[in-house]
Design a protein around this motif. Structure first.
Motif, PDB file in Angstrom:
ATOM      1  N   TYR A 226       4.983  45.547  51.474  1.00 18.08           N
ATOM      2  CA  TYR A 226       5.864  44.990  52.503  1.00 18.08           C
ATOM      3  C   TYR A 226       7.295  45.010  51.981  1.00 18.08           C
ATOM      4  CZ  TYR A 226       7.727  41.649  55.927  1.00 18.08           C
ATOM      5  OH  TYR A 226       8.458  41.056  56.913  1.00 18.08           O
ATOM      6  N   GLY A 227       8.189  45.643  52.727  1.00 17.92           N
ATOM      7  CA  GLY A 227       9.586  45.731  52.315  1.00 17.92           C
ATOM      8  C   GLY A 227      10.325  44.445  52.617  1.00 17.92           C
ATOM      9  N   GLU A 228      10.780  43.740  51.611  1.00 16.79           N
ATOM     10  CA  GLU A 228      11.436  42.453  51.815  1.00 16.79           C
ATOM     11  C   GLU A 228      12.768  42.622  52.540  1.00 16.79           C
ATOM     12  OE1 GLU A 228      11.980  38.517  52.000  1.00 16.79           O
ATOM     13  OE2 GLU A 228      10.168  39.539  51.294  1.00 16.79           O
ATOM     14  N   TYR A 229      13.471  43.704  52.246  1.00 15.86           N
ATOM     15  CA  TYR A 229      14.785  43.909  52.876  1.00 15.86           C
ATOM     16  C   TYR A 229      14.643  44.322  54.345  1.00 15.86           C
ATOM     17  CZ  TYR A 229      19.456  45.758  53.780  1.00 15.86           C
ATOM     18  OH  TYR A 229      20.697  46.000  54.327  1.00 15.86           O
ATOM     19  N   THR A 230      13.743  45.287  54.603  1.00 18.88           N
ATOM     20  CA  THR A 230      13.567  45.788  55.966  1.00 18.88           C
ATOM     21  C   THR A 230      12.631  44.929  56.802  1.00 18.88           C
ATOM     22  OG1 THR A 230      11.710  47.211  55.291  1.00 18.88           O
ATOM     23  CG2 THR A 230      13.927  48.149  55.173  1.00 18.88           C
ATOM     24  N   LYS A 231      11.841  44.078  56.121  1.00 22.23           N
ATOM     25  CA  LYS A 231      10.839  43.247  56.791  1.00 22.23           C
ATOM     26  C   LYS A 231       9.791  44.103  57.523  1.00 22.23           C
ATOM     27  CE  LYS A 231      13.119  39.549  55.593  1.00 22.23           C
ATOM     28  NZ  LYS A 231      12.633  38.660  54.523  1.00 22.23           N
ATOM     29  N   GLU A 232       9.512  45.267  56.952  1.00 25.82           N
ATOM     30  CA  GLU A 232       8.552  46.174  57.562  1.00 25.82           C
ATOM     31  C   GLU A 232       7.430  46.510  56.577  1.00 25.82           C
ATOM     32  OE1 GLU A 232      10.674  49.640  58.645  1.00 25.82           O
ATOM     33  OE2 GLU A 232      11.797  48.679  60.278  1.00 25.82           O
ATOM     34  N   ARG A 234       5.001  48.820  54.478  1.00 26.78           N
ATOM     35  CA  ARG A 234       5.178  50.142  53.880  1.00 26.78           C
ATOM     36  C   ARG A 234       3.908  50.531  53.150  1.00 26.78           C
ATOM     37  NH1 ARG A 234      10.428  51.937  52.678  1.00 26.78           N
ATOM     38  NH2 ARG A 234      11.742  51.544  54.511  1.00 26.78           N
TER      39      ARG A 234
END
Length: 282
Positions: A226-232, A234
């Motif tokens: 889970y991408g913390e910056y993009t909140k998406e 992965r």
């Protein structure tokens, strides 16, 4: 049957390892008055100061240390440990070929290599060659040290003894021998770093995974993340390749996704399909 072969192989490794270590000690360390620490280092000091044969010191010091280990901590002293301890004393007592070189730097390098390779083989055979670890355990029992710090302290005091009894230069060469020996042990136990592990974060993991499987014939593991910056969510791709395939995989990844995030790590040993076969359990 495989179990018996494995046991024989382990003991054979211990015999070969102690023989190589003994050559390193007798043909390089002893003539140059250097050591990589431990009980053998104490033995070399006593050899020159009190003229006590090195094999005698190894035996006299290691036997009570093994007994002390069992007495204080209830450790089961394995047959391989007892065998390795006495084999080293025996090999040091009989493997005398004289000084190979009188150049102290060469003696340091080759003595460290032989000692490290020999001990590495002994450890691969699941044995040990002495009780310097027991001395370390005694230190950490009374001092706020870790086991690693205790072992380092033992080697440091032994090597410092070379500086006091002989001269500081020999102590400095002994430190170099300790470093070389330690690295050689690691290489023998872990293997040469012949592989690389790729961690790949990409917007197009499907295409990259398919191309790796099709063109490189290497396995790909997908790891949910889970991408913390993009909140998406992965998917991370994990791929292990040989050193010769590093450039090929990099080119493959960036030809598909120029913005891919790639981490390349050194791998010391890989066991499994496409690499080394797994060892037989004993």
């Amino acid at each position: 049957m495989n179990n018996k072969k494995s046991v024989v192989f382990d003991y054979g490794m211990i015999v070969v390892g102690t023989a190589i270590t003994a050559i390193g000690i007798n043909s390089f360390y002893v003539p140059a008055k250097i050591s990589d620490g431990g009980v053998s280092g104490i033995g070399i000091i006593l050899l020159y100061v009190l003229h006590i044969p090195l094999w005698v010191t190894l035996t006299v010091l290691n036997v009570p240390l093994l007994w002390l280990s069992k007495k204080l901590w209830g450790n089961r002293v394995g047959l391989r440990t007892v065998f390795g301890t006495f084999m080293l004393s025996l090999m040091v007592g009989i493997m005398h070929f004289g000084a190979v070189t009188h150049n102290i730097l060469l003696a340091t390098v080759y003595g460290g290599l032989l000692s490290g390779v020999g001990l590495g083989l002994v450890f691969r055979g699941r044995g040990t060659t002495g009780g310097s670890d027991v001395i370390a355990r005694l230190l950490i029992r009374f001092l706020p040290l870790t086991m690693g710090q205790g072992m380092l302290a033992v080697d440091f005091f032994v090597i410092a003894g070379f500086g006091v009894i002989f001269n500081p230069t020999l102590a400095m060469y002994s430190l170099i021998a300790l470093f070389i020996s330690s690295r050689a042990i690691d290489v023998v136990q872990e293997g040469v770093s012949y592989a690389r592990a790729f961690t790949i974060v990409s917007r197009d993991p499907d295409t990259i995974a398919a191309r790796v499987l099709a063109t490189m014939d290497r396995g790909v593991t997908r790891i949910g993340a889970y991408g913390e910056y993009t909140k998406e969510p992965r998917e991370i791709l994990y791929v292990v390749v040989t050193r010769g395939e590093v450039s090929t995989l990099k080119e493959l990844v960036y030809s598909i996704d120029p913005q891919a995030f790639v981490v390349v790590a050194t791998v010391h040993e890989v066991v499994g399909e496409g690499f080394r076969k797994p060892p037989v359990e004993s």
